[in-house]
Design a protein around this motif. Structure first.
Motif, PDB file in Angstrom:
ATOM      1  N   ASP A 115     -12.198  -4.075  -8.523  1.00  0.00           N
ATOM      2  CA  ASP A 115     -12.299  -2.772  -7.867  1.00  0.00           C
ATOM      3  C   ASP A 115     -12.544  -2.931  -6.371  1.00  0.00           C
ATOM      4  OD1 ASP A 115     -11.858  -1.363 -10.166  1.00  0.00           O
ATOM      5  OD2 ASP A 115     -13.989  -1.047 -10.622  1.00  0.00           O
ATOM      6  N   GLY A 116     -11.751  -2.202  -5.590  1.00  0.00           N
ATOM      7  CA  GLY A 116     -11.918  -2.193  -4.144  1.00  0.00           C
ATOM      8  C   GLY A 116     -11.350  -3.392  -3.417  1.00  0.00           C
ATOM      9  N   ALA A 117     -10.622  -4.252  -4.124  1.00  0.00           N
ATOM     10  CA  ALA A 117     -10.089  -5.464  -3.486  1.00  0.00           C
ATOM     11  C   ALA A 117      -8.622  -5.308  -3.088  1.00  0.00           C
ATOM     12  CB  ALA A 117     -10.268  -6.666  -4.408  1.00  0.00           C
ATOM     13  N   ASP A 118      -8.231  -4.084  -2.715  1.00  0.00           N
ATOM     14  CA  ASP A 118      -6.850  -3.848  -2.276  1.00  0.00           C
ATOM     15  C   ASP A 118      -6.517  -4.626  -1.001  1.00  0.00           C
ATOM     16  OD1 ASP A 118      -6.985  -2.106  -4.357  1.00  0.00           O
ATOM     17  OD2 ASP A 118      -6.564  -0.303  -3.193  1.00  0.00           O
ATOM     18  N   TRP A 119      -7.534  -5.054  -0.269  1.00  0.00           N
ATOM     19  CA  TRP A 119      -7.336  -5.733   1.013  1.00  0.00           C
ATOM     20  C   TRP A 119      -7.022  -7.222   0.848  1.00  0.00           C
ATOM     21  CZ3 TRP A 119     -11.098  -9.437   1.164  1.00  0.00           C
ATOM     22  CH2 TRP A 119     -12.225  -9.208   0.373  1.00  0.00           C
ATOM     23  N   LEU A 120      -6.981  -7.694  -0.401  1.00  0.00           N
ATOM     24  CA  LEU A 120      -6.646  -9.087  -0.684  1.00  0.00           C
ATOM     25  C   LEU A 120      -5.303  -9.125  -1.417  1.00  0.00           C
ATOM     26  CD1 LEU A 120      -7.565 -12.063  -0.665  1.00  0.00           C
ATOM     27  CD2 LEU A 120      -8.745 -11.626  -2.820  1.00  0.00           C
ATOM     28  N   THR A 121      -4.316  -9.802  -0.854  1.00  0.00           N
ATOM     29  CA  THR A 121      -2.977  -9.828  -1.454  1.00  0.00           C
ATOM     30  C   THR A 121      -2.496 -11.261  -1.644  1.00  0.00           C
ATOM     31  OG1 THR A 121      -1.872  -9.721   0.698  1.00  0.00           O
ATOM     32  CG2 THR A 121      -2.295  -7.624  -0.407  1.00  0.00           C
ATOM     33  N   ILE A 122      -1.648 -11.416  -2.633  1.00  0.00           N
ATOM     34  CA  ILE A 122      -0.981 -12.697  -2.853  1.00  0.00           C
ATOM     35  C   ILE A 122       0.501 -12.409  -3.102  1.00  0.00           C
ATOM     36  CG2 ILE A 122      -1.439 -12.740  -5.352  1.00  0.00           C
ATOM     37  CD1 ILE A 122      -1.773 -15.842  -5.019  1.00  0.00           C
ATOM     38  N   GLY A 123       1.342 -13.273  -2.616  1.00  0.00           N
ATOM     39  CA  GLY A 123       2.775 -13.059  -2.788  1.00  0.00           C
ATOM     40  C   GLY A 123       3.525 -14.369  -2.764  1.00  0.00           C
ATOM     41  N   GLY A 124       4.778 -14.284  -3.118  1.00  0.00           N
ATOM     42  CA  GLY A 124       5.607 -15.472  -3.075  1.00  0.00           C
ATOM     43  C   GLY A 124       7.041 -15.162  -3.448  1.00  0.00           C
TER      44      GLY A 124
END
Length: 195
Positions: A55-64
């Motif tokens: 919850d509230g961790a929208d500011w952490l992203t991972i992609g590839g």
């Protein structure tokens, strides 16, 4: 808006592409056109934020993304007669490319921190003729960092560091390293102001 999931396929037909070619045992190079080439491939790309798990961790992203490519040079009868490798990929086209990124952008700070990893498969750099072996660039692992700060709509400070893992580049010809160098780590700082 920050997320994506995409799968794509592609095909490319090249007419008279230009390749860097080894023309003597002394390593002399020139550029030559071949008859044609074809590339077929597929790519998958994904980017997701951690708010789905924490919850509230929208500011952490991972992609590839990951791309696979089947590439073949198409040679004329005359070119086949000179070619060291009658079956080979188009020069400059690796069989795979992979990218991964991790991003942190805490809300209400104007700060963002991204780390990027990239690797590509062995890539034909120089085409050999008349028995001279082809030269391939070995897979190169690149690790980069980008930090930026935007305190308001007018100011932006950006710091980048490339190849922080200090990877070496090597070119092999006939299984032997013929060129090797370390491009080092490159740092850059930029400042922008707009009104």
């Amino acid at each position: 808006s920050s997320e994506v999931l995409a799968v794509s396929a592609f095909g490319k037909l090249f007419e008279a592409p230009i390749e860097q070619t080894i023309v003597s045992s002394g390593g002399d190079l020139t550029f030559r056109n071949i008859d044609g080439a074809l590339n077929f491939g597929a790519e998958i790309e994904a980017r997701i934020h951690f708010g789905h798990f924490i919850d509230g961790a929208d500011w952490l992203t991972i992609g590839g993304n990951f791309t696979l490519v089947y590439s073949r040079a198409q040679l004329s009868p005359q070119q086949l007669g000179q070619a060291t490798s009658r079956e080979r990929p188009l020069a400059g086209q690796p069989p795979y490319i992979a990218n991964v990124s991790l991003g942190v952008a805490p809300p209400d700070t104007g700060l963002s921190f991204y780390i990027y990893y990239n690797v590509f498969g062995p890539r034909l750099e120089e085409v050999g003729l008349l028995g001279i072996p082809d030269a391939y660039l070995d897979p190169f692992n690149s690790l980069d960092v980008v930090v930026s700060w935007e305190p308001d709509d007018h100011v932006r400070l950006r710091i980048t560091a490339e190849n922080i893992a200090y990877q070496r580049r090597e070119v092999r010809q006939g299984g032997v390293v013929v060129q090797g160098y370390n491009p080092g780590t490159e740092f850059a700082v930029s400042f922008g102001y707009s009104y």
